[in-house]
Write an enzyme that holds these catalytic residues in place. Sequence first.
Site, PDB file in Angstrom:
ATOM      1  CG  ASP A  71      10.553  -2.851   5.849  1.00 31.64           C
ATOM      2  OD1 ASP A  71      10.793  -2.431   6.993  1.00 31.64           O
ATOM      3  OD2 ASP A  71       9.984  -3.945   5.624  1.00 31.64           O
ATOM      4  CG  ASN A 102       8.079   0.366  15.751  1.00 30.53           C
ATOM      5  OD1 ASN A 102       7.330   1.303  15.974  1.00 30.53           O
ATOM      6  ND2 ASN A 102       8.047  -0.312  14.626  1.00 30.53           N
ATOM      7  CB  THR A 143      10.073  -7.585  14.682  1.00 27.97           C
ATOM      8  OG1 THR A 143      10.361  -6.749  13.557  1.00 27.97           O
ATOM      9  CG2 THR A 143       8.585  -7.541  14.990  1.00 27.97           C
ATOM     10  CG  HIS A 148      14.941  -0.650  12.725  1.00 30.87           C
ATOM     11  ND1 HIS A 148      15.142  -1.558  13.737  1.00 30.87           N
ATOM     12  CD2 HIS A 148      13.627  -0.708  12.421  1.00 30.87           C
ATOM     13  CE1 HIS A 148      13.982  -2.145  14.030  1.00 30.87           C
ATOM     14  NE2 HIS A 148      13.042  -1.635  13.251  1.00 30.87           N
TER      15      HIS A 148
HETATM   16  P1  5GP Z   1      10.376  -3.239  13.590  1.00 32.47           P
HETATM   17  O1  5GP Z   1       9.072  -3.969  13.672  1.00 32.47           O
HETATM   18  O2  5GP Z   1      11.456  -3.940  14.398  1.00 32.47           O
HETATM   19  O3  5GP Z   1      10.272  -1.788  13.878  1.00 32.47           O
HETATM   20  O4  5GP Z   1      10.796  -3.302  12.065  1.00 32.47           O
HETATM   21  C1  5GP Z   1      11.591  -4.259  11.488  1.00 32.47           C
HETATM   22  C2  5GP Z   1      11.450  -4.098   9.996  1.00 32.47           C
HETATM   23  O5  5GP Z   1      12.491  -4.816   9.354  1.00 32.47           O
HETATM   24  C3  5GP Z   1      10.120  -4.645   9.438  1.00 32.47           C
HETATM   25  O6  5GP Z   1       9.434  -3.587   8.774  1.00 32.47           O
HETATM   26  C4  5GP Z   1      10.555  -5.758   8.491  1.00 32.47           C
HETATM   27  O7  5GP Z   1       9.766  -5.810   7.320  1.00 32.47           O
HETATM   28  C5  5GP Z   1      11.999  -5.385   8.185  1.00 32.47           C
HETATM   29  N1  5GP Z   1      12.862  -6.521   7.912  1.00 32.47           N
HETATM   30  C6  5GP Z   1      12.992  -7.653   8.660  1.00 32.47           C
HETATM   31  N2  5GP Z   1      13.925  -8.459   8.136  1.00 32.47           N
HETATM   32  C7  5GP Z   1      14.412  -7.824   7.035  1.00 32.47           C
HETATM   33  C8  5GP Z   1      15.413  -8.160   6.072  1.00 32.47           C
HETATM   34  O8  5GP Z   1      16.062  -9.208   6.123  1.00 32.47           O
HETATM   35  N3  5GP Z   1      15.624  -7.265   5.081  1.00 32.47           N
HETATM   36  C9  5GP Z   1      14.935  -6.082   4.989  1.00 32.47           C
HETATM   37  N4  5GP Z   1      15.229  -5.279   3.974  1.00 32.47           N
HETATM   38  N5  5GP Z   1      13.994  -5.727   5.892  1.00 32.47           N
HETATM   39  C10 5GP Z   1      13.731  -6.595   6.898  1.00 32.47           C
END
Ligand code: 5GP
Length: 114
Positions: A30, A87, A95, A100
């Site tokens: 992440d 999530n 987000t 994932h």
């Molecule tokens: P969510 O909030 O949707 O459950 O988690 C999305 C996750 O994706 C977040 O923890 C964020 O830090 C991670 N993330 C967002 N954009 C990128 C990216 O371009 N590369 C990586 N490695 N992680 C990302």
Amino acid sequence: MSDCIFCKIVKEEIPSTRVYEDEFVIGFRDLNPLAKEHLLFIHRDHSKDINDLSDANPAQLSDVFKAISSYSKSSGLASSGFRVVTNLGSDGCQTVFHTHFHVLGGEKLGGFGS
Ligand code: 5GP
Ligand code: ZN
């Protein structure tokens, strides 16, 4: 999906630090880690969230969990333990709309059960 950042990570159009890959699944670090070890595991095929995935292709859940199991055992993460989080939607604070699974560990985690 062409505008999905995780699809772009699958296609290596956006760089990521991969820790795991097989025919169906990739695991990568992440960008903003919330624990010493914070990985994201995704199916190579796009789905929006776990409900979308479960409706369309429930076998993908076992693909992802087999990958997490394999990675956690080979990396040693499983010996100290870890947490899997997914999530969904606004209240879940999702987000990125490519299903994932956050894999968190490498230290004692706060929150649930502690
Ligand atoms: P969510 O909030 O949707 O459950 O988690 C999305 C996750 O994706 C977040 O923890 C964020 O830090 C991670 N993330 C967002 N954009 C990128 C990216 O371009 N590369 C990586 N490695 N992680 C990302
Ligand atoms: Zn996608």
